[in-house]
Design a protein around this motif. Structure first.
Motif, PDB file in Angstrom:
ATOM      1  N   SER B  18     -65.258  -8.463 -32.219  1.00 28.68           N
ATOM      2  CA  SER B  18     -63.945  -8.175 -32.709  1.00 28.68           C
ATOM      3  C   SER B  18     -63.021  -9.260 -32.976  1.00 28.68           C
ATOM      4  CB  SER B  18     -62.884  -7.611 -31.191  1.00 28.68           C
ATOM      5  OG  SER B  18     -62.449  -8.627 -30.617  1.00 28.68           O
ATOM      6  N   SER B  87     -65.676   2.215 -34.830  1.00 27.44           N
ATOM      7  CA  SER B  87     -64.502   1.848 -34.130  1.00 27.44           C
ATOM      8  C   SER B  87     -64.661   2.362 -32.524  1.00 27.44           C
ATOM      9  CB  SER B  87     -63.130   2.336 -34.605  1.00 27.44           C
ATOM     10  OG  SER B  87     -63.063   3.587 -34.739  1.00 27.44           O
ATOM     11  N   LYS B  88     -65.197   3.714 -32.233  1.00 27.97           N
ATOM     12  CA  LYS B  88     -65.235   4.104 -30.984  1.00 27.97           C
ATOM     13  C   LYS B  88     -66.309   3.375 -30.052  1.00 27.97           C
ATOM     14  CE  LYS B  88     -63.526   8.785 -31.594  1.00 27.97           C
ATOM     15  NZ  LYS B  88     -63.722  10.160 -31.930  1.00 27.97           N
ATOM     16  N   PHE B  91     -64.898   0.217 -29.461  1.00 27.96           N
ATOM     17  CA  PHE B  91     -63.993   0.308 -28.426  1.00 27.96           C
ATOM     18  C   PHE B  91     -64.456   0.290 -26.775  1.00 27.96           C
ATOM     19  CE2 PHE B  91     -61.693   3.094 -25.517  1.00 27.96           C
ATOM     20  CZ  PHE B  91     -60.406   2.507 -25.295  1.00 27.96           C
ATOM     21  N   THR B  95     -64.457  -2.057 -23.866  1.00 27.13           N
ATOM     22  CA  THR B  95     -63.871  -1.654 -22.549  1.00 27.13           C
ATOM     23  C   THR B  95     -64.981  -1.983 -21.637  1.00 27.13           C
ATOM     24  OG1 THR B  95     -62.829   0.031 -23.584  1.00 27.13           O
ATOM     25  CG2 THR B  95     -62.970   0.367 -21.352  1.00 27.13           C
TER      26      THR B  95
END
Lengths: 208, 208, 208
Positions: B18, B87-88, B91, B95
């Motif tokens: 990121s 992006s999922k 993510f 997380t």
């Protein structure tokens, strides 16, 4: 060691001068100028010493850094317009400064029994973090992230140091050659506008 | 512990990725990208270790963090346009990363005999400070201060950890449940656009 | 010492309040407000303790700082519009805060056997760095670099402390006089808009 100490203070002076010039361009008051000069000059070594738990940290253990910075601020105050015309001298001071900061930082890392790669990173932190801090405090994106082979020169000098050290070369010669590597790479890269590649797009994708 | 170590490195990888993506969007050069990836990935744990005097600090004591970050930068360099479409996946990695960072940071705080509340804060610093540093160095207001229940999820997971611990639940189960608390709160809050309240005006005054 | 501890917490409260107000003006969420309040209130002492290797650092060793900050955030949340009208009270709190922070920081430095000049700098770091950190995290150029004799007042108070100490004056009296020096210089400088000189041009050159 004595000569290196003098060059260390000369590098501190050059860094403090560059910080003071940036801060006075930003119209900071005298206190702001002193802080930015201070942070630019000793910020890298300060972070290094905190990270490797080397107490007392650089400027706490040796007041000469503080005096050098104060002299640089006074010189800026007295001769600002003249200094602005000495950009080549300043560039040379600054370049000698980063080369000495890199190698002294690396040596300190090794003296604290760090892995050579970590010691190399400590050398680079010593040389570049002061400038990063100066830019963050004056609300700019750190210059070093965007252009010029500044950090790369430090990296190359550090690798030279470690390699020659591994090969058993005498310490003074290691120091001189590696400092020259840093100075020459930086001068050449500035002269020919060399830059590191950017990740505008990946190798296999199309241009964005 | 071995599985948690793998997840820790996976989180480091996600954070480094990121950081590298943000830095390359900002047109930083290769060196700048490495620095931002590095700072995003290990900045939180580094601050935690400096604050609680845990030396050698995270990335100095274990070189695997550095290798993980370098791999993430290389991956970004090679596949940037592809990653942007994942992006999922990103993510999810991110997380899982914050949940493991939070709980490992909290555990380290407890291991250093800190008050549970301070240990909880250390967990949160581990999870969020890397992102804050990334944003400061790229001259943005830290994202975390403005939107998304990011830190709140870490807080809830940390409280879950301390509560279950106080109740005498087995350590592995504590870790799994608390990690799930963080992951679920974050997923739900992003899905339903939940935000923390802001202090636009006070409870008794008029709207400004 | 007990009274000074109360004033220390009062200063912490004032600093936390000022941080919370800035953060809520920036539309940060509750978490962001807490972080900025925290950093403003204990950031200076935290940096001082990390630099002089004084562990456990300020807020880790005494949870009362955390509670004070939380109360300040709750007060901001409940009474923001009222506080905004209490700017004179806030200014007084803040001024008392910096005077106590400066002198306690200086004393801590001396207790750690630092050179008086370094201890003086530690006092100033304690007093001003929290505000610098608040400004950096909210993406502003630190206020302190641009206007107001804020740091100079701390410097004068610190010099007063060291001088009276050298002259053998009783400790309580030293503390009171030096705190008054800081408070008065700041009040007078704000009332009469006194500022430090800037380096717009040097003494011998022409106006740029």
């Amino acid at each position: 060691m004595s000569l290196i100490y003098v060059i260390d203070l000369l590098g501190t002076f050059a860094f403090a001068l560059s910080g003071a010039l940036v801060a006075s361009d930003k119209k900071f008051d005298l206190f702001g100028v002193i802080i930015i000069a201070f942070v630019t000059a000793v910020g890298g070594g300060m972070l290094r010493d905190v990270l490797i738990n080397a107490h007392p940290i650089n400027w706490i253990g040796d007041l000469n850094y503080l005096w050098t910075i104060l002299i640089a601020v006074i010189v800026t105050f007295l001769f600002k317009s003249k200094i602005a015309h000495l950009s080549k001298t300043m560039f040379l001071f600054d370049t000698i400064g980063i080369s000495v900061f890199t190698l002294l930082g690396l040596e300190k890392g090794l003296a604290y029994n760090l892995h050579p790669i970590v010691a190399l990173i400590m050398g680079m932190i010593s040389a570049v973090f002061g400038g990063v801090l100066r830019d963050v405090l004056t609300n700019k994106i750190p210059l070093i992230f965007e252009k010029e082979i500044y950090a790369s020169a430090c990296l190359a000098g550090g690798i030279s140091y470690l390699t020659l050290s591994y090969l058993g070369v005498t310490e003074n010669i290691i120091f001189i050659i590696s400092a020259l590597v840093i100075v020459l790479i930086r001068i050449i890269s500035v002269k020919f506008h060399l830059q590191l590649p950017k990740i505008k797009d990946d190798l296999f994708g199309k241009t964005s």
